[in-house]
Design a protein around this motif. Structure first.
Motif, PDB file in Angstrom:
ATOM      1  N   THR A  16       0.834  -1.193   0.000  1.00  0.00           N
ATOM      2  CA  THR A  16       0.000   0.000   0.000  1.00  0.00           C
ATOM      3  C   THR A  16       0.871   1.246   0.000  1.00  0.00           C
ATOM      4  N   ALA A  17       0.370   2.281  -0.641  1.00  0.00           N
ATOM      5  CA  ALA A  17       1.091   3.554  -0.674  1.00  0.00           C
ATOM      6  C   ALA A  17       0.893   4.285   0.649  1.00  0.00           C
ATOM      7  N   ASN A  20       0.171   4.571   6.246  1.00  0.00           N
ATOM      8  CA  ASN A  20      -0.934   4.108   7.086  1.00  0.00           C
ATOM      9  C   ASN A  20      -0.835   2.620   7.405  1.00  0.00           C
ATOM     10  N   SER A  52      -1.645  -5.219   3.237  1.00  0.00           N
ATOM     11  CA  SER A  52      -1.605  -5.672   1.840  1.00  0.00           C
ATOM     12  C   SER A  52      -2.153  -7.094   1.694  1.00  0.00           C
ATOM     13  N   ASN A  73      -8.591   0.442   6.146  1.00  0.00           N
ATOM     14  CA  ASN A  73      -8.150   1.446   5.177  1.00  0.00           C
ATOM     15  C   ASN A  73      -8.603   1.067   3.770  1.00  0.00           C
ATOM     16  N   ARG A  74      -9.384   1.923   3.132  1.00  0.00           N
ATOM     17  CA  ARG A  74      -9.948   1.574   1.815  1.00  0.00           C
ATOM     18  C   ARG A  74      -8.879   1.441   0.730  1.00  0.00           C
ATOM     19  N   HIS A  75      -7.795   2.206   0.826  1.00  0.00           N
ATOM     20  CA  HIS A  75      -6.707   2.061  -0.155  1.00  0.00           C
ATOM     21  C   HIS A  75      -6.013   0.706   0.022  1.00  0.00           C
ATOM     22  N   ALA A  76      -5.848   0.297   1.277  1.00  0.00           N
ATOM     23  CA  ALA A  76      -5.248  -1.010   1.548  1.00  0.00           C
ATOM     24  C   ALA A  76      -6.160  -2.128   1.048  1.00  0.00           C
ATOM     25  N   GLN A  78      -8.071  -2.070  -1.503  1.00  0.00           N
ATOM     26  CA  GLN A  78      -7.869  -2.172  -2.954  1.00  0.00           C
ATOM     27  C   GLN A  78      -6.597  -2.965  -3.265  1.00  0.00           C
ATOM     28  N   THR A  79      -5.542  -2.719  -2.496  1.00  0.00           N
ATOM     29  CA  THR A  79      -4.294  -3.469  -2.673  1.00  0.00           C
ATOM     30  C   THR A  79      -4.510  -4.950  -2.365  1.00  0.00           C
ATOM     31  N   GLU A  82      -6.152  -6.637  -5.282  1.00  0.00           N
ATOM     32  CA  GLU A  82      -5.196  -6.878  -6.365  1.00  0.00           C
ATOM     33  C   GLU A  82      -4.286  -8.064  -6.034  1.00  0.00           C
TER      34      GLU A  82
END
Length: 185
Positions: A16-17, A20, A52, A73-76, A78-79, A82
């Motif tokens: 994740t970017a 966080n 991740s 975390n919503r970005h995590a 998504q990772t 993937e």
């Protein structure tokens, strides 16, 4: 980051970017699995604070039948999606978005009841509530005397030697982080 061993060995994992989440380094991941396994014969895995999804994916790669990956975390998330797609076996994973404690309560009310054989607890270091999370898992019947708990934390912190009927079998430090393994008495 990559899958270290097993069915998905060598496949690259995205991280994740931002700051966080802190993905578990490959060296630490390999050491964790050498302490607890290194291979499994089925069973359910829970990866709280999944980041991740690397630990849960590694567990399934090494023989767990299924992993539930819980992440707020919503970005995590998504990772994680993937990375699960990379396995080409998405049916072996369930991704739960949201607060870990609320997700535990959802799992506790699910039928048939899931008893996890392996649980990873790796909360954000500043919000560490690992002992309370273990107690919640026990109170809700999500773990039993065959469950192994793997807890990651800041190396300056330590969990009690015993939490309910689980005892600390091992503690290993890797620079700024520590890993503690708990098993039932």
């Amino acid at each position: 980051m990559r899958v270290i061993s097993g069915e998905y060995k060598g496949r690259k994992l995205k991280s994740t970017a931002g700051d966080n989440t802190r993905p578990t380094a490959d060296k630490v991941k390999e050491s964790i699995f050498n302490m607890i396994g290194p291979y499994f014969d089925d069973g359910e895995c829970l990866d709280l604070f999944a980041g991740s999804g690397g630990l849960g994916i590694e567990a399934v790669s090494r023989g767990m039948s299924h992993a539930i990956l819980s992440e707020k975390n919503r970005h995590a998330v998504q990772t994680i999606k993937e990375n699960v797609t990379m396995t080409k076996e998405p049916e072996r994973f369930t991704i739960l978005m949201g607060d870990s404690r609320k997700n535990m309560l959802k799992l506790a009310n699910k039928e048939p009841k899931i008893i996890f054989k392996l649980v990873f607890i790796d909360p954000p270091y500043q919000a560490e509530k690992t002992a309370a999370d273990i107690q919640l898992l026990i109170e809700n019947g999500l773990i039993d005397d065959e469950t192994v708990l793997v807890c990651e934390m800041d190396s300056k912190k330590s969990l009690p030697e015993e939490i309910a009927y689980y005892y600390k079998r091992k503690r290993v430090e890797y620079g700024a982080i520590a890993v503690e393994i708990f098993e039932a008495k």
